[in-house]
Design an enzyme around this catalytic site. Structure first.
Site, PDB file in Angstrom:
ATOM      1  N   ASN A 154       1.646   8.552  -7.540  1.00 22.25           N
ATOM      2  CA  ASN A 154       2.445   7.361  -7.276  1.00 22.25           C
ATOM      3  C   ASN A 154       3.922   7.511  -7.631  1.00 22.25           C
ATOM      4  O   ASN A 154       4.738   6.696  -7.243  1.00 22.25           O
ATOM      5  CB  ASN A 154       1.858   6.159  -8.030  1.00 22.25           C
ATOM      6  CG  ASN A 154       1.576   6.454  -9.474  1.00 22.25           C
ATOM      7  OD1 ASN A 154       0.828   7.379  -9.792  1.00 22.25           O
ATOM      8  ND2 ASN A 154       2.170   5.689 -10.376  1.00 22.25           N
ATOM      9  N   GLN A 184      -2.668   5.282  -3.472  1.00 22.90           N
ATOM     10  CA  GLN A 184      -1.444   5.553  -2.691  1.00 22.90           C
ATOM     11  C   GLN A 184      -1.742   6.302  -1.390  1.00 22.90           C
ATOM     12  O   GLN A 184      -0.808   6.649  -0.659  1.00 22.90           O
ATOM     13  CB  GLN A 184      -0.420   6.330  -3.535  1.00 22.90           C
ATOM     14  CG  GLN A 184       0.048   5.605  -4.794  1.00 22.90           C
ATOM     15  CD  GLN A 184       0.923   4.374  -4.503  1.00 22.90           C
ATOM     16  OE1 GLN A 184       1.374   4.146  -3.386  1.00 22.90           O
ATOM     17  NE2 GLN A 184       1.154   3.560  -5.531  1.00 22.90           N
ATOM     18  N   THR A 242     -17.583 -14.439 -10.366  1.00 23.20           N
ATOM     19  CA  THR A 242     -17.537 -14.975  -8.999  1.00 23.20           C
ATOM     20  C   THR A 242     -16.526 -14.192  -8.172  1.00 23.20           C
ATOM     21  O   THR A 242     -15.392 -13.980  -8.615  1.00 23.20           O
ATOM     22  CB  THR A 242     -17.162 -16.474  -9.044  1.00 23.20           C
ATOM     23  OG1 THR A 242     -18.142 -17.138  -9.853  1.00 23.20           O
ATOM     24  CG2 THR A 242     -17.142 -17.093  -7.658  1.00 23.20           C
ATOM     25  N   CYS A 327      12.117   6.321 -17.254  1.00 24.35           N
ATOM     26  CA  CYS A 327      12.027   5.860 -18.636  1.00 24.35           C
ATOM     27  C   CYS A 327      11.116   4.660 -18.683  1.00 24.35           C
ATOM     28  O   CYS A 327      11.328   3.696 -17.973  1.00 24.35           O
ATOM     29  CB  CYS A 327      13.397   5.418 -19.126  1.00 24.35           C
ATOM     30  SG  CYS A 327      14.349   6.769 -19.753  1.00 24.35           S
TER      31      CYS A 327
HETATM   32  N1  PMP Z   1      -3.461   3.840  -9.319  1.00 22.32           N
HETATM   33  C1  PMP Z   1      -2.278   4.083  -8.735  1.00 22.32           C
HETATM   34  C2  PMP Z   1      -1.994   5.455  -8.211  1.00 22.32           C
HETATM   35  C3  PMP Z   1      -1.320   3.069  -8.626  1.00 22.32           C
HETATM   36  O1  PMP Z   1      -0.145   3.320  -8.050  1.00 22.32           O
HETATM   37  C4  PMP Z   1      -1.630   1.784  -9.127  1.00 22.32           C
HETATM   38  C5  PMP Z   1      -0.617   0.641  -9.055  1.00 22.32           C
HETATM   39  N2  PMP Z   1       0.590   0.918  -9.722  1.00 22.32           N
HETATM   40  C6  PMP Z   1      -2.889   1.578  -9.732  1.00 22.32           C
HETATM   41  C7  PMP Z   1      -3.775   2.630  -9.797  1.00 22.32           C
HETATM   42  C8  PMP Z   1      -3.277   0.238 -10.313  1.00 22.32           C
HETATM   43  O2  PMP Z   1      -3.554  -0.677  -9.285  1.00 22.32           O
HETATM   44  P1  PMP Z   1      -3.639  -2.253  -9.563  1.00 22.32           P
HETATM   45  O3  PMP Z   1      -2.242  -2.756  -9.613  1.00 22.32           O
HETATM   46  O4  PMP Z   1      -4.402  -2.778  -8.374  1.00 22.32           O
HETATM   47  O5  PMP Z   1      -4.396  -2.455 -10.813  1.00 22.32           O
END
Ligand code: PMP
Length: 382
Positions: A154, A184, A242, A327
């Protein structure tokens, strides 16, 4: 603010909800608002929406016979997978493998396993910032119960060679469970769970124009899991609570509409990425993402300028990007450090990320914003 007034280039953080998904959520909130566990017709109608979304997402993942648990997002899906799979499969084999460039929702779940007495192997990228197929394969042995590696990072968009690695691992150690954080990559690159040889995978709705607060965990047929959340026994007893029907319905709709356009959007992201590489280099930026990274994520640096200063200056010009996590709370990004981010640029990183809605004008606005930023700062410095 009218849409043309700003340039949103932070789609790896989150995306704008597509109108059709918002409408689906509204419909589920105002018309089909029953509890999917209720036995009357309103409950059954809600249950049908959930089932429809489940089938859509399983089809998009390339395994209609798999199981899919709806969760509050990928954080919960990753936690459930890592902790829940290790609990089931690690009774006698307490060795688990992951990488040092995972999202915290994976890496911190592995920290938890370590506290519980598991032996955790964390693979670091090699001297050129790569995690190779061989590295993944040779990290697994007969005592390993679980390996988890993301498909697309990411922060830089680098793609991990999990398809080849997991295939070899499964051939040699069929009992080793394979999990991947597909957040991603899903609906952006090909993510067939069969081609990637996955037993388990997580996705997050808000990364593909569905609302925040919903995600899913895929499990191959026959894969067992110790649930993280217990209670009413929803989601086949594996995720009590739910179901968030409006968000689930919206996510299903977003998947339905975008599954057929993966290639077209990929081409669009590729051309934006190439254009950005040229026009940002022309204004003094250094490109950090590899040429073979996902075209949806572009990590750059503007030498001499701190990420956060750049981010806020760009914001004044209506351009939204991410600081590239250079950072976090005063600490350098572990991932950028691990990926051997070129020399001293680590404090100067920006992450630009595209979606199908991004336009060339957004990149032009970013390039102009970077020039204005250096002018502004030059005035302050002089
Ligand atoms: N894994 C990756 C590679 C992400 O980029 C993110 C979101 N920043 C997440 C997990 C977490 O996802 P969520 O916001 O749905 O908890």
């Amino acid at each position: 603010m009218p849409e043309e007034a700003f340039s949103y280039l932070d789609n790896a953080s989150t995306t704008k909800v597509m109108p059709e998904a918002a409408e689906a959520a509204y419909q589920a909130m105002t018309q089909i608002y029953g509890n999917p566990s209720s036995l009357h017709s309103m409950g059954l109608a809600a249950q049908r929406l959930v089932t429809h979304s489940r089938n859509r997402i399983l089809a998009a993942l390339g395994d209609p016979s798999g199981r899919l648990l709806f969760t509050s997002g990928a954080t919960e899906a990753n936690n459930t997978a890592v902790l829940g799979l290790a609990a089931k499969y690690g009774v006698r084999k307490k060795r688990v493998v992951t990488t040092t460039i995972e999202h915290p929702s994976v890496s911190m779940a592995f920290n938890r396993l370590e506290e519980l007495g598991y032996e955790v192997v964390r693979l670091s990228p090699n001297s050129v910032g790569e995690i190779t197929e061989d590295m993944l394969v040779s990290a697994v042995d007969s005592k390993t119960c679980l390996i988890s590696a993301m498909l697309v990072n990411n922060e830089t968009g680098c793609i991990l060679p999990i398809a080849g690695a997991f295939m070899k691992i499964k051939r040699k150690y069929p009992d080793c469970i394979t999990h991947s954080d597909l957040v991603q990559g899903f609906l952006k690159l090909p993510t067939s769970v069969k081609t990637l040889c996955l037993d388990s995978a997580s996705v997050s709705g808000h990364k593909f124009h569905a609302p925040k607060g919903v995600g899913a965990l895929y499990l191959k047929k026959g894969i067992r899991l110790s649930p993280l959340l217990v209670g009413g026994g929803q989601e086949q007893g594996l995720r009590s609570g739910t179901e968030a029907v409006p968000c689930i319905h919206a996510m299903g709709r977003a998947v339905e509409l975008q599954s057929p356009t993966i290639e077209k959007r990929y081409e669009h992201a590729l051309s934006l990425n190439e254009y950005a590489r040229k026009s940002l280099t022309a204004v003094g930026a250094v490109i950090l993402s590899r040429a073979d990274a996902s075209p949806y994520i572009l990590s750059i640096a503007l030498p001499g300028y701190k990420s956060e200063t750049l981010l806020h200056s760009l914001e004044e010009d209506g351009v939204y990007v991410s600081s590239g996590s250079a950072c976090s709370k005063g600490k350098k990004s572990a991932v950028l450090t691990e990926l051997k981010t070129k020399g001293s640029y680590i404090d100067n990183v920006l992450r630009i990320s595209f979606s199908g809605m991004s336009r060339q004008e957004d990149i032009d606005a970013l390039a102009k914003g970077l020039i204005r930023c250096s002018e502004r700062l030059a005035r302050i410095r002089n």
